[in-house]
Design a protein around this motif. Structure first.
Motif, PDB file in Angstrom:
ATOM      1  N   MET A   3      -1.516  13.199   4.807  1.00 49.47           N
ATOM      2  CA  MET A   3      -0.186  13.293   4.206  1.00 49.47           C
ATOM      3  C   MET A   3      -0.270  12.954   2.724  1.00 49.47           C
ATOM      4  O   MET A   3      -1.107  12.158   2.303  1.00 49.47           O
ATOM      5  CB  MET A   3       0.793  12.345   4.907  1.00 49.47           C
ATOM      6  N   ALA A  36      12.363  21.577   4.614  1.00 45.85           N
ATOM      7  CA  ALA A  36      11.551  22.148   5.693  1.00 45.85           C
ATOM      8  C   ALA A  36      10.077  22.175   5.317  1.00 45.85           C
ATOM      9  O   ALA A  36       9.200  21.848   6.123  1.00 45.85           O
ATOM     10  CB  ALA A  36      12.050  23.560   6.009  1.00 45.85           C
ATOM     11  N   GLY A  85       8.615  18.677   5.460  1.00 43.35           N
ATOM     12  CA  GLY A  85       8.694  17.982   6.740  1.00 43.35           C
ATOM     13  C   GLY A  85       9.739  16.894   6.779  1.00 43.35           C
ATOM     14  O   GLY A  85       9.606  15.901   7.499  1.00 43.35           O
ATOM     15  N   LEU A  86      10.812  17.058   5.983  1.00 44.88           N
ATOM     16  CA  LEU A  86      11.896  16.075   5.931  1.00 44.88           C
ATOM     17  C   LEU A  86      13.065  16.545   6.785  1.00 44.88           C
ATOM     18  O   LEU A  86      13.345  17.739   6.869  1.00 44.88           O
ATOM     19  CB  LEU A  86      12.379  15.889   4.490  1.00 44.88           C
ATOM     20  N   SER A  87      13.757  15.611   7.400  1.00 41.31           N
ATOM     21  CA  SER A  87      14.942  15.942   8.176  1.00 41.31           C
ATOM     22  C   SER A  87      16.118  16.244   7.254  1.00 41.31           C
ATOM     23  O   SER A  87      16.283  15.595   6.223  1.00 41.31           O
ATOM     24  CB  SER A  87      15.319  14.763   9.084  1.00 41.31           C
ATOM     25  N   ILE A  97      12.087  27.359   8.812  1.00 43.55           N
ATOM     26  CA  ILE A  97      11.505  27.075  10.127  1.00 43.55           C
ATOM     27  C   ILE A  97      11.381  28.362  10.941  1.00 43.55           C
ATOM     28  O   ILE A  97      10.340  28.628  11.555  1.00 43.55           O
ATOM     29  CB  ILE A  97      12.368  26.034  10.884  1.00 43.55           C
ATOM     30  N   GLU A 144       4.778  27.234   8.038  1.00 42.27           N
ATOM     31  CA  GLU A 144       4.231  25.916   8.356  1.00 42.27           C
ATOM     32  C   GLU A 144       3.245  25.510   7.258  1.00 42.27           C
ATOM     33  O   GLU A 144       2.211  26.152   7.076  1.00 42.27           O
ATOM     34  CB  GLU A 144       3.534  25.933   9.716  1.00 42.27           C
ATOM     35  N   SER A 157       1.508  22.309   6.555  1.00 41.95           N
ATOM     36  CA  SER A 157       1.192  20.927   6.940  1.00 41.95           C
ATOM     37  C   SER A 157       0.560  20.143   5.795  1.00 41.95           C
ATOM     38  O   SER A 157       0.641  18.910   5.753  1.00 41.95           O
ATOM     39  CB  SER A 157       0.251  20.920   8.148  1.00 41.95           C
ATOM     40  N   LYS A 196       3.114  17.834   3.698  1.00 42.07           N
ATOM     41  CA  LYS A 196       3.931  16.796   4.321  1.00 42.07           C
ATOM     42  C   LYS A 196       3.795  15.501   3.525  1.00 42.07           C
ATOM     43  O   LYS A 196       2.693  15.072   3.173  1.00 42.07           O
ATOM     44  CB  LYS A 196       3.507  16.542   5.765  1.00 42.07           C
TER      45      LYS A 196
END
Length: 576
Positions: free
Chosen positions: A1, A138, A141-143, A178, A183, A185, A188
């Motif tokens: 990360m 997105a 990777g955050l809400s 999404i 994606e 990764s 993140k």
């Protein structure tokens, strides 16, 4: 990360670029990330390219990164102007509306996302900034819920439906990314520490510092990039019984400040280079009448109108020596938003202790950049109004006699009174005068008065006049002033990682200059590099003027942009 990430959004001025950056930056600041944001904008109200670059980190960084991980483009111009900053395999998200063309010759990940269309489907095209924030969330990777607290604070006064509409647009942008299976990764973010800190500009911190120092009046005339100090105090001063007065020009602002200070008020004004030039006669009046005033000068590109929205550090000579005749001034130069707060408080105390005009010298990058700052410690704030006449001194004034407002003292600081104090009557004039203020051209009094005013700083080094970090047994010494502090620190870290022994000396007080202390550092170095944003090496020459002996290498930049760390790193590395 990732421990840090660099993000930029760009478009036309008036498209909500600032609000896009603020939503992302403020929300992440509230979740314990350290943020540094720099705005590039045109000198017009609407139109022209603008961008907002943000560095998100799990530790404090007071500079933007050399590169970009993510670029959000609202138009093709943003891609053309900024894509060169994208690192290899960086991400470019462009609004599909303008049929974006990806940059050639660079390996990046390019996504055309219908930002405007999604916004329209959720209520209004104006909310494309919320869609862009959702798309960013997105990728990182955050809400989406990360941003709800900020949206409530920003929009709830307009109604719950407005909050919900913006949240819907944000979630729609999030979901689109999404659903497209984008994606990433490798982008993140590591979690922040959860500690909520302040997030503010240097201008905001200066205004807050003035408020804490007891300022209750600010006469000022708007000018970029100082106007935000005025705007901050317009909102805050009325809450404590104070006022901001927009004057007709800077001449009125400085002379009104002198009058208010003479009347007993703590007062400040703010300006930039052109306004400081207009204030010079007034500053001379404050000097000869020994009236304490405080002026914020936020430097920008000059001369004349120059580049009003671009960065420079070229007012140092003007701040120190622009006044006709010879007076003493205190000139301080904070290097980050935290210092803007505390040094502003110090500046008001020093102005009254020494009874001199005091200039707080910032620069555009410091004054307008957003920074994460630890919450201020108000136990460090104290008020010192200097040598005010005691009741005994006033009672000793014989009937029919005038008070010795400009009395010759061992400290060269005379007792001060405010209008209305019994026994405190005296003359005040802009011509040379006696101890009670009566005009005179007597050569002996003239010499004594000049020596008194100019000798106030004899043997004085103000607290925290500089800072030092790095290797104690350095070979190379880097010296800077103002907002270059974070940049120099980062360049120093890279040089140290390559085995170089490097120290960083940062000057915080330009007058009275800490000559003896600076000389000790310079004398230890094999190489001394002075880093500044002007064409003529003003800081280097100020050091020489104040008697610092040594061989200095200048690194100067004056194209309107702040340094990036790699420019300093490369310059110093190539010296060896």
């Amino acid at each position: 990360m990732l421990e840090q990430l660099s993000w930029k959004v760009g478009g036309q001025q008036g498209e909500g670029i600032d609000s896009t950056g603020n939503i992302l930056a403020t929300s992440l600041n509230r979740h314990g990330y350290f943020i540094y944001g720099y705005r590039h904008f045109s000198s017009r109200i609407k139109g022209g390219h603008t961008n907002y670059k943000i560095r998100i980190s799990t530790k404090s960084r007071l500079a933007n990164a050399d590169y970009l991980d993510i670029l959000i483009a609202f138009d093709q111009e943003t891609i053309d102007f900024n894509s060169h900053e994208l690192r290899e395999n960086g991400v470019l998200i462009a609004d599909a509306k303008f049929n974006p063309v990806a940059p050639e010759g660079k390996q990046i990940r390019f996504f055309a996302v219908p930002l405007t269309k999604i916004a329209e489907e959720n209520g209004s095209a104006i909310m494309k900034n919320m869609v862009a924030v959702g798309a960013t969330a997105a990728v990182l990777g955050l809400s989406p819920e990360t941003f709800l607290s900020y949206l409530n604070d920003k929009f709830l006064r307009k109604g719950e439906q407005v909050v919900q509409n913006n949240m819907n647009a944000l979630k729609a942008g999030f979901q689109y990314v999404i659903d497209q299976g984008i994606e990433l990764s490798d982008l993140k973010l590591a979690p922040g520490d959860g500690v909520e800190r302040l997030y503010l500009t240097g201008n905001d911190a200066c205004g807050f510092g003035a408020l804490a120092a007891g300022v209750r009046l600010m006469p000022a005339y708007p000018i970029t990039p100082a106007s935000e100090i005025m705007e901050y105090l317009i909102k805050k001063l009325p809450k404590v019984g104070g006022h901001v007065l927009q004057t007709e020009d800077e001449i009125a602002a400085v002379t009104m400040s002198i009058g208010a200070s003479f009347g007993g008020s703590r007062v400040c004004t703010s300006t930039s280079g052109p306004g400081l030039a207009l204030m010079m006669e007034g500053i001379g009046l404050a000097g000869i009448t020994e009236t304490p005033i405080v002026i914020f000068d936020t430097q920008r590109g000059g001369p004349s109108t120059g580049m009003p929205t671009k960065h420079e550090q070229s007012d140092m000579y003007a701040a120190l020596w622009g006044t006709h005749g010879e007076i003493q001034k205190i000139v301080v130069a904070p290097s980050n938003a935290e210092e803007c707060f505390y040094m502003t408080v110090d500046a008001f105390n020093w102005a009254e202790q020494y009874q001199v005009p005091t200039i707080i010298l910032t620069d555009l990058a410091l004054s307008m950049s957003d920074q994460t700052v630890e919450k201020f410690d108000f136990s460090r704030v104290s008020i010192d109004r200097g040598n005010l006449a005691t009741q005994e001194q006033l009672e000793a004034v014989a009937a029919g006699q005038l008070f010795k407002r400009y009395e010759f003292t061992d400290s060269k600081i005379s007792p001060r009174v405010f209008p209305g104090q019994k026994g405190g009557i005296h003359h005040v004039t802009g011509v040379e005068h006696t101890e009670v203020g009566r005009p005179t051209e007597d050569k002996n009094i003239r010499n004594k008065m000049m020596d008194k005013r100019l000798g106030k700083f004899d043997g004085i080094e103000l607290p925290n006049s500089f800072s030092f970090n790095g290797d104690e047994d350095f070979d190379t010494l880097l010296i800077g002033v103002g907002s270059t502090a974070g940049l120099i620190d980062e360049a120093m870290e890279r040089l140290q990682a390559e085995g170089q022994k490097v120290g960083h000396l940062h000057i915080k007080v330009l007058n009275p200059f800490p000559t003896e202390s600076v000389q000790k550092f310079v004398s230890k170095a094999k190489k001394v590099v002075v880093i500044e944003n002007n064409a003529t090496g003003q800081l280097k020459n100020i050091m020489r003027f104040n008697g610092v002996q040594g061989e200095f290498i200048s690194q100067v930049k004056y194209d309107g942009n702040p340094y990036i760390p790699s420019e300093i790193f490369t310059f110093v590395k190539e010296l060896n």
